[in-house]
Enzyme design. Structure first.
Site, PDB file in Angstrom:
ATOM      1  N   TYR A 150       6.030  17.712  11.477  1.00 32.65           N
ATOM      2  CA  TYR A 150       7.086  16.681  11.555  1.00 32.65           C
ATOM      3  C   TYR A 150       8.486  17.255  11.333  1.00 32.65           C
ATOM      4  CZ  TYR A 150       2.897  14.119   9.990  1.00 32.65           C
ATOM      5  OH  TYR A 150       1.630  13.645   9.816  1.00 32.65           O
ATOM      6  N   ARG A 183       3.193  19.782   6.965  1.00 34.63           N
ATOM      7  CA  ARG A 183       4.244  18.813   7.313  1.00 34.63           C
ATOM      8  C   ARG A 183       5.445  19.448   8.011  1.00 34.63           C
ATOM      9  NH1 ARG A 183       6.749  15.802   4.477  1.00 34.63           N
ATOM     10  NH2 ARG A 183       6.590  13.934   5.766  1.00 34.63           N
ATOM     11  N   CYS A 231      -0.733  33.228  11.198  1.00 34.73           N
ATOM     12  CA  CYS A 231      -0.400  33.894  12.458  1.00 34.73           C
ATOM     13  C   CYS A 231       0.163  32.881  13.428  1.00 34.73           C
ATOM     14  CB  CYS A 231      -1.638  34.541  13.038  1.00 34.73           C
ATOM     15  SG  CYS A 231      -2.066  35.988  12.124  1.00 34.73           S
ATOM     16  N   GLU A 232       1.359  32.435  13.149  1.00 36.70           N
ATOM     17  CA  GLU A 232       1.967  31.378  13.932  1.00 36.70           C
ATOM     18  C   GLU A 232       3.453  31.421  13.624  1.00 36.70           C
ATOM     19  OE1 GLU A 232      -0.548  28.796  15.038  1.00 36.70           O
ATOM     20  OE2 GLU A 232       0.852  27.281  15.690  1.00 36.70           O
ATOM     21  N   TYR A 268       0.399  13.856   1.428  1.00 38.35           N
ATOM     22  CA  TYR A 268       0.057  14.413   2.740  1.00 38.35           C
ATOM     23  C   TYR A 268       0.153  15.934   2.778  1.00 38.35           C
ATOM     24  CZ  TYR A 268       0.735   9.487   3.700  1.00 38.35           C
ATOM     25  OH  TYR A 268       0.662   8.124   3.652  1.00 38.35           O
ATOM     26  N   GLU A 298       0.814  -1.224   0.000  1.00 36.62           N
ATOM     27  CA  GLU A 298       0.000   0.000   0.000  1.00 36.62           C
ATOM     28  C   GLU A 298       0.838   1.261   0.000  1.00 36.62           C
ATOM     29  OE1 GLU A 298      -3.269  -1.838   3.128  1.00 36.62           O
ATOM     30  OE2 GLU A 298      -1.641  -0.577   3.809  1.00 36.62           O
ATOM     31  N   PRO A 299       1.586   1.540  -1.051  1.00 39.01           N
ATOM     32  CA  PRO A 299       2.367   2.769  -1.055  1.00 39.01           C
ATOM     33  C   PRO A 299       1.482   3.996  -1.245  1.00 39.01           C
ATOM     34  CG  PRO A 299       2.580   1.614  -3.158  1.00 39.01           C
ATOM     35  CD  PRO A 299       1.725   0.752  -2.284  1.00 39.01           C
ATOM     36  N   GLY A 300       1.789   5.045  -0.519  1.00 36.89           N
ATOM     37  CA  GLY A 300       1.097   6.316  -0.731  1.00 36.89           C
ATOM     38  C   GLY A 300       2.111   7.326  -1.221  1.00 36.89           C
ATOM     39  N   ARG A 301       3.007   7.699  -0.298  1.00 43.51           N
ATOM     40  CA  ARG A 301       4.009   8.736  -0.573  1.00 43.51           C
ATOM     41  C   ARG A 301       4.856   8.428  -1.805  1.00 43.51           C
ATOM     42  NH1 ARG A 301       5.946  11.752   3.753  1.00 43.51           N
ATOM     43  NH2 ARG A 301       5.363  10.048   5.122  1.00 43.51           N
TER      44      ARG A 301
HETATM   45  N1  LLP Z   1      -0.932   1.662   4.852  1.00 47.05           N
HETATM   46  C1  LLP Z   1      -1.240   2.054   6.101  1.00 47.05           C
HETATM   47  C2  LLP Z   1      -2.021   1.168   6.965  1.00 47.05           C
HETATM   48  C3  LLP Z   1      -0.836   3.316   6.554  1.00 47.05           C
HETATM   49  O1  LLP Z   1      -1.148   3.703   7.780  1.00 47.05           O
HETATM   50  C4  LLP Z   1      -0.107   4.170   5.683  1.00 47.05           C
HETATM   51  C5  LLP Z   1       0.302   5.499   6.116  1.00 47.05           C
HETATM   52  C6  LLP Z   1       0.190   3.713   4.387  1.00 47.05           C
HETATM   53  C7  LLP Z   1      -0.236   2.450   4.011  1.00 47.05           C
HETATM   54  C8  LLP Z   1       0.941   4.544   3.388  1.00 47.05           C
HETATM   55  O2  LLP Z   1       2.218   4.845   3.815  1.00 47.05           O
HETATM   56  P1  LLP Z   1       3.248   5.576   2.818  1.00 47.05           P
HETATM   57  O3  LLP Z   1       3.556   4.645   1.682  1.00 47.05           O
HETATM   58  O4  LLP Z   1       2.591   6.805   2.331  1.00 47.05           O
HETATM   59  O5  LLP Z   1       4.425   5.859   3.665  1.00 47.05           O
HETATM   60  N2  LLP Z   1       1.013  12.302   7.452  1.00 47.05           N
HETATM   61  C9  LLP Z   1       2.321  11.680   7.535  1.00 47.05           C
HETATM   62  C10 LLP Z   1       2.296  10.267   7.021  1.00 47.05           C
HETATM   63  C11 LLP Z   1       1.329   9.401   7.749  1.00 47.05           C
HETATM   64  C12 LLP Z   1       1.281   8.013   7.197  1.00 47.05           C
HETATM   65  C13 LLP Z   1       0.106   7.286   7.735  1.00 47.05           C
HETATM   66  N3  LLP Z   1      -0.034   5.976   7.235  1.00 47.05           N
HETATM   67  C14 LLP Z   1       3.325  12.529   6.760  1.00 47.05           C
HETATM   68  O6  LLP Z   1       2.939  13.545   6.209  1.00 47.05           O
HETATM   69  O7  LLP Z   1       4.495  12.196   6.716  1.00 47.05           O
END
Ligand code: LLP
Length: 463
Positions: A352, A348, A379-380, A408, A308-311
């Site tokens: 972070y 972000r 304003c921060e 994100y 499950e890649p997102g980033r």
């Molecule tokens: N699967 C699950 C169950 C997850 O919780 C996440 C991310 C992913 C897949 C996708 O992960 P990725 O491939 O994107 O690393 N808001 C934070 C990142 C939070 C990630 C939450 N879960 C940021 O901006 O760095």
């Protein structure tokens, strides 16, 4: 400092030269004869003129190539069935869901809202996986009725699913476990260590598997784990593969025919030159090989492998273009340049301490000669997007473009200080399509309600 700025970027943006997650710029980025940045065949400065500022600019080619790099790597290194799921929490909207689905990806959703978005984009429920550590009954009902797979996180949820399923469709359930694997990333985005709010504790494995054996009205499809995000090491995912294969073996001994193994996401991307994530291909290779080996030694059949890649799918595909405004020079200390957005469109850095790279889209050929800090307009005091970066000499009105903002950013954007959220355009071969409209002031008060006793107190307002 000289030409450092321009040379650096050239080295990191060669089309298809390496893995998308290792690029600083979108794949189609180039500097035109006038020294202006172009993405998807469109001049970024002109895009801002046409669609307003700030503006998210999403490069279709980069997102598609990232999807293909995952698919090709699995075809090459994993002999069994596989499915890449896009983690839509990184950026959920109709166009992105439709695009990744065209590239053969399924989608991971974590709320009724993300599920609704994916369904509205016509993503097949057979390719939707619903996560979350506290799904409401309403969300569970929606998920079951939609026919997607639910990734069950805890006992309350399991019992609710069994109850909701009675006499209905047979829900497809995957079990989420906490693998007890540490990785080196920001503490807020680590999830695999034992002290995590997500998933069943592995000490409960037998109990959950026994429960599953006693509930044949549910289709138990497999197990899931996710160890964190923006990870550059390969070892944690290798370890995860071994641990999860052991769980599969344990399930099979109890007579549970699990077929799917979902190893989550987490592969990091290059935000700044010093970041050094492994390529998508290497990540898939290492995981595939370690699962194949572990399956062989545990004598379990190869499962259908999901990730499950997102980033790493969408992060590098987008930039955010801002217009530079005011400047504050503190002699011998710092020069602040302010942009027309900030922590509301990219929370972000303040959340972070994330670092980014930026360029000035209308001065790409100018030498980087000034050390500046980019401040947001909120304003921060902590609303600083980039600290101490080298830029060419700039003027108000120049287009500061922050790289790697696909993941994100929009999905975590807010209306803090009542700033309308920016628009997003999808660019490809010289075409630009709005995929998210810029919010208006009317949008900002759309949900506001004024109790009638307060109406007479309203004073006339200006334009
Ligand atoms: N699967 C699950 C169950 C997850 O919780 C996440 C991310 C992913 C897949 C996708 O992960 P990725 O491939 O994107 O690393 N808001 C934070 C990142 C939070 C990630 C939450 N879960 C940021 O901006 O760095």
């Amino acid at each position: 400092m000289g030409q450092l700025h321009a040379l650096d970027l050239a080295g990191y943006s060669t089309l298809n030269a390496c893995s998308v997650n290792q690029q600083l710029l979108p794949l189609t980025a180039q500097t035109n004869a006038q020294g202006c940045l172009e993405i998807g065949g469109r001049n970024v400065t002109e895009l801002v003129r046409e669609f307003g500022s700030p503006l998210y600019i999403l490069d279709e080619e980069t997102l598609r190539v990232a999807c293909r790099q995952y698919q090709k790597a699995f075809q090459r290194y994993y002999p069994g069935d596989f499915q890449v799921l896009y983690a839509s929490k990184a950026w959920s909207c109709l166009a992105v869901c439709a695009l990744v689905q065209q590239e053969g990806c399924g989608i991971d959703v974590v709320s009724g809202g993300e599920l609704y978005t994916a369904l509205q984009a016509n993503v097949s429920p057979a390719k939707l996986y619903f996560h979350g550590n506290n799904k409401s009954l309403q969300e569970l009902r929606f998920a079951i009725e939609s026919g997607c797979t639910i990734v069950a996180d805890n006992w309350l949820e399991l019992h609710s699913i069994v109850e909701l399923a009675q006499g209905q469709l047979r829900p497809r359930i995957m079990l989420r476990l906490t693998p007890g694997i540490e990785c080196h990333t920001h503490e807020y985005i680590r999830t695999g260590h034992l002290d995590s709010k997500f998933g069943f504790d592995p000490s409960q494995l037998n109990e959950i598997f026994t429960f599953a054996c006693h509930h044949p009205s549910i289709e138990w499809v497999g197990i899931h784990a996710h160890i964190g995000s923006q990870i550059f090491e390969l070892q944690p995912h290798q370890d995860l593969s071994v641990v999860m294969t052991q769980w599969l073996a344990q399930a099979s001994k109890l007579g549970l025919p699990f077929n799917e193994l979902n190893i989550g996401g987490g592969l990091g991307i290059r935000y700044v030159e010093s970041d050094n994530p492994p390529s998508i291909e290497t990540w898939v290779k290492v995981i595939s090989e370690s699962i194949c080996n572990a399956c062989q030694s545990q004598q379990v059949p190869l499962p259908k492998l999901l990730c499950e890649p997102g980033r790493s799918l969408i992060g590098s595909a987008c930039v955010t273009a801002y217009t530079l405004g005011s400047q504050k020079v503190i002699p011998q200390l710092r020069t602040y340049l302010a942009v027309d957005g900030g922590m509301s469109d990219n929370p972000r850095p303040i959340t972070y301490q994330s670092t980014y790279r930026a360029v000035v889209a209308n001065r790409m050929s100018a030498p980087a000669s000034e050390l500046v800090t980019i401040a947001g307009k909120h304003c921060e005091s902590g609303d600083i997007l980039l600290k101490d970066i080298l830029l060419p000499q700039t003027q108000p009105g120049d287009i500061l473009t922050v790289l790697g903002t696909g993941a994100y950013n929009y999905s975590m954007a807010s209306n803090y200080n009542r700033l309308p959220r920016p628009a997003a355009v999808l660019v490809r071969s010289g075409e630009a399509n709005v995929i998210l409209e810029r919010e208006t002031y009317q949008d900002l008060i759309r949900q506001d309600r004024l109790p009638s006793r307060l109406v007479p107190q309203l004073l006339p307002v200006g334009p």
